[in-house]
Scaffold this motif. Structure first.
Motif, PDB file in Angstrom:
ATOM      1  N   THR A   1       0.861  -1.176   0.000  1.00 41.16           N
ATOM      2  CA  THR A   1       0.000   0.000   0.000  1.00 41.16           C
ATOM      3  C   THR A   1       0.897   1.227   0.000  1.00 41.16           C
ATOM      4  OG1 THR A   1      -0.130  -0.015   2.404  1.00 41.16           O
ATOM      5  CG2 THR A   1      -1.950  -1.065   1.214  1.00 41.16           C
ATOM      6  N   PRO A   2       0.490   2.296  -0.664  1.00 39.41           N
ATOM      7  CA  PRO A   2       1.340   3.494  -0.674  1.00 39.41           C
ATOM      8  C   PRO A   2       1.368   4.168   0.691  1.00 39.41           C
ATOM      9  CG  PRO A   2      -0.758   3.949  -1.769  1.00 39.41           C
ATOM     10  CD  PRO A   2      -0.737   2.470  -1.469  1.00 39.41           C
ATOM     11  N   VAL A   3       2.550   4.427   1.186  1.00 36.83           N
ATOM     12  CA  VAL A   3       2.689   5.215   2.408  1.00 36.83           C
ATOM     13  C   VAL A   3       2.130   6.612   2.174  1.00 36.83           C
ATOM     14  CG1 VAL A   3       4.370   6.302   3.959  1.00 36.83           C
ATOM     15  CG2 VAL A   3       4.656   3.912   3.265  1.00 36.83           C
ATOM     16  N   TYR A   4       2.296   7.094   0.933  1.00 31.95           N
ATOM     17  CA  TYR A   4       1.837   8.428   0.555  1.00 31.95           C
ATOM     18  C   TYR A   4       0.675   8.297  -0.431  1.00 31.95           C
ATOM     19  CZ  TYR A   4       6.383   9.336   2.580  1.00 31.95           C
ATOM     20  OH  TYR A   4       7.458   9.367   3.432  1.00 31.95           O
ATOM     21  N   PRO A   5      -0.565   8.369   0.050  1.00 36.62           N
ATOM     22  CA  PRO A   5      -1.717   8.163  -0.825  1.00 36.62           C
ATOM     23  C   PRO A   5      -1.973   9.299  -1.808  1.00 36.62           C
ATOM     24  CG  PRO A   5      -2.446   8.676   1.403  1.00 36.62           C
ATOM     25  CD  PRO A   5      -0.966   8.509   1.467  1.00 36.62           C
ATOM     26  N   SER A   6      -1.262  10.423  -1.635  1.00 38.83           N
ATOM     27  CA  SER A   6      -1.420  11.542  -2.568  1.00 38.83           C
ATOM     28  C   SER A   6      -0.097  12.270  -2.718  1.00 38.83           C
ATOM     29  CB  SER A   6      -2.484  12.522  -2.058  1.00 38.83           C
ATOM     30  OG  SER A   6      -1.993  13.264  -0.953  1.00 38.83           O
ATOM     31  N   SER A   7       0.017  13.038  -3.797  1.00 35.70           N
ATOM     32  CA  SER A   7       1.217  13.855  -3.990  1.00 35.70           C
ATOM     33  C   SER A   7       1.392  14.838  -2.846  1.00 35.70           C
ATOM     34  CB  SER A   7       1.123  14.623  -5.315  1.00 35.70           C
ATOM     35  OG  SER A   7       1.126  13.752  -6.414  1.00 35.70           O
ATOM     36  N   GLN A   8       0.296  15.363  -2.337  1.00 37.77           N
ATOM     37  CA  GLN A   8       0.393  16.316  -1.238  1.00 37.77           C
ATOM     38  C   GLN A   8       1.081  15.686  -0.035  1.00 37.77           C
ATOM     39  OE1 GLN A   8      -3.237  18.398  -0.342  1.00 37.77           O
ATOM     40  NE2 GLN A   8      -2.545  19.037   1.686  1.00 37.77           N
ATOM     41  N   ASP A   9       0.723  14.435   0.275  1.00 33.87           N
ATOM     42  CA  ASP A   9       1.354  13.738   1.400  1.00 33.87           C
ATOM     43  C   ASP A   9       2.838  13.504   1.142  1.00 33.87           C
ATOM     44  OD1 ASP A   9      -1.096  13.402   2.874  1.00 33.87           O
ATOM     45  OD2 ASP A   9      -1.630  11.813   1.485  1.00 33.87           O
ATOM     46  N   GLY A  10       3.155  13.016  -0.055  1.00 36.28           N
ATOM     47  CA  GLY A  10       4.545  12.706  -0.371  1.00 36.28           C
ATOM     48  C   GLY A  10       5.423  13.940  -0.435  1.00 36.28           C
ATOM     49  N   LEU A  11       4.889  15.032  -0.996  1.00 37.99           N
ATOM     50  CA  LEU A  11       5.683  16.260  -1.103  1.00 37.99           C
ATOM     51  C   LEU A  11       5.874  16.917   0.251  1.00 37.99           C
ATOM     52  CD1 LEU A  11       4.102  17.601  -4.401  1.00 37.99           C
ATOM     53  CD2 LEU A  11       6.479  16.849  -4.097  1.00 37.99           C
ATOM     54  N   ALA A  12       4.854  16.818   1.123  1.00 38.71           N
ATOM     55  CA  ALA A  12       5.016  17.359   2.474  1.00 38.71           C
ATOM     56  C   ALA A  12       6.110  16.616   3.224  1.00 38.71           C
ATOM     57  CB  ALA A  12       3.688  17.264   3.224  1.00 38.71           C
ATOM     58  N   ALA A  13       6.167  15.283   3.043  1.00 43.09           N
ATOM     59  CA  ALA A  13       7.220  14.493   3.682  1.00 43.09           C
ATOM     60  C   ALA A  13       8.590  14.837   3.109  1.00 43.09           C
ATOM     61  CB  ALA A  13       6.933  13.008   3.505  1.00 43.09           C
ATOM     62  N   LEU A  14       8.647  15.083   1.807  1.00 45.54           N
ATOM     63  CA  LEU A  14       9.913  15.438   1.173  1.00 45.54           C
ATOM     64  C   LEU A  14      10.417  16.783   1.711  1.00 45.54           C
ATOM     65  CD1 LEU A  14      12.083  14.940  -0.994  1.00 45.54           C
ATOM     66  CD2 LEU A  14      10.569  16.079  -2.632  1.00 45.54           C
ATOM     67  N   ARG A  15       9.521  17.747   1.831  1.00 46.57           N
ATOM     68  CA  ARG A  15       9.924  19.058   2.350  1.00 46.57           C
ATOM     69  C   ARG A  15      10.376  18.935   3.802  1.00 46.57           C
ATOM     70  NH1 ARG A  15       7.484  21.967   5.651  1.00 46.57           N
ATOM     71  NH2 ARG A  15       5.462  20.976   5.273  1.00 46.57           N
ATOM     72  N   ALA A  16       9.670  18.151   4.587  1.00 50.86           N
ATOM     73  CA  ALA A  16      10.005  18.000   6.007  1.00 50.86           C
ATOM     74  C   ALA A  16      11.360  17.337   6.197  1.00 50.86           C
ATOM     75  CB  ALA A  16       8.933  17.193   6.716  1.00 50.86           C
TER      76      ALA A  16
END
Length: 316
Positions: free
Chosen positions: A299-314
């Motif tokens: 299952t994707p840890v990041y269900p949306s680009s918003q989730d994945g990009l927020a994690a990348l920025r953090a």
């Protein structure tokens, strides 16, 4: 249908701690795959032209490749090699990768058999379903894959994806599995567009309701590890997140997360000289990854680009 838990446990045990040959290990996705496989307890040997690979060889050089793997044994071979150093804009930018998907795959299948490998995992793409507007219904693995392209250039791209999967599935003595990824973003991928946004050099026409499937790179890499251990031979799996977004919507999300200027909203016709980018921007696809979630346990840890990009920025 019922399953025998002891048989499943035996199968999982048999596929743990494998020796894996990874073509494309030095690429952005390849580096993430190496980590995911290593974290899962496998031993990874990189294959490529660069000096950092455990086996130095060119997939387009059949004889050289076979000499390079002579005397080696691997349980699984993963084909994640491309010739892309940046996002393709023109059709010609895909030509070398198309060749890796056809001739390169044929050579790598031969090399895999020479090393005694049992499994062959092929990186594929959702654009193998075709380019264009597929409407609101999510595509599944039961939909036709590799239909003839509507132009000679599009047929060249689709032929590469079609042939790569066919070679993986048809290889004697190999358990072929294909992973059909959405568009990649995340660590090592998104970084390339940040300077372009900062300098306002990345035009992004309005989506007008069009959406595309995306997948964060570490999520994509974990899907490879899951396929090594749990994939069914002869099967393809869609690997995307759960939130399709248009190209502009995705880039706007990048700009918002990193505090960068919004991309210019130029008319779509201005992108037409960049033939491949124009084709992608005028396509609309929704894709279901339910099969991968059910069969691979992914299952994707990041269900949306918003989730994945927020994690990348953090993480920066």
């Amino acid at each position: 249908m019922t399953t025998n838990p002891s048989n499943n446990q035996s199968e999982r045990s048999d596929r743990s701690g494998q020796s894996i040959l990874l073509a494309g290990a030095s690429g952005v996705l390849g580096r993430h795959i190496t980590k995911a496989l290593t974290d899962a307890g496998h031993r990874v040997t990189g294959l490529g032209r660069g000096a950092g690979n455990g086996i130095s060889a060119d997939l387009m050089d059949r004889d050289g490749l076979l000499r390079a793997v002579d005397g080696h044994h691997f349980d699984t071979v993963v084909h994640a090699a491309t010739a892309l150093r940046k996002a393709p804009l023109r059709h010609r930018d895909m030509h070398a990768t198309n060749a890796l998907r056809t001739e390169g795959t044929a050579h790598l299948v031969e090399a895999a058999r020479a090393t005694g490998a049992r499994r062959f995992i092929a990186e594929s793409m959702v654009f193998g379903y075709g380019y264009g507007d597929f409407g609101p219904r999510p595509l599944t693995e039961d939909d036709p894959f590799g239909p003839r392209g509507t132009t000679p250039e599009l047929e060249r791209h689709i032929e590469g994806m079609r042939t790569k999967e066919q070679l993986a599935f048809a290889a004697p003595d190999l358990e072929g599995i294909a992973l059909r990824f959405g568009l990649f973003y995340g660590p090592g991928g998104t970084d390339a567009i940040l300077p372009m946004l900062r300098k306002r050099q990345l035009p992004a026409p309005d989506d007008h309701g069009r959406v595309l499937p995306w997948v964060e790179l570490t999520d994509a890499a974990r899907a490879v590890a899951a396929a090594v251990e749990h994939g069914r031979p002869g099967q393809a799996y869609n690997i995307t997140d759960r939130t399709p977004l248009g190209f502009r919507a995705h880039v706007l999300c990048v700009a918002r997360e990193f505090g960068l200027p919004k991309p210019l909203a130029l008319p779509l016709w201005t992108v037409r000289p960049m033939g491949y980018a124009h084709t992608m921007m005028t396509s609309s696809q929704r894709v279901s990854s339910a099969k991968a979630e059910q069969e691979l346990g992914w299952t994707p840890v990041y269900p949306s680009s918003q989730d994945g990009l927020a994690a990348l920025r953090a993480a920066r």
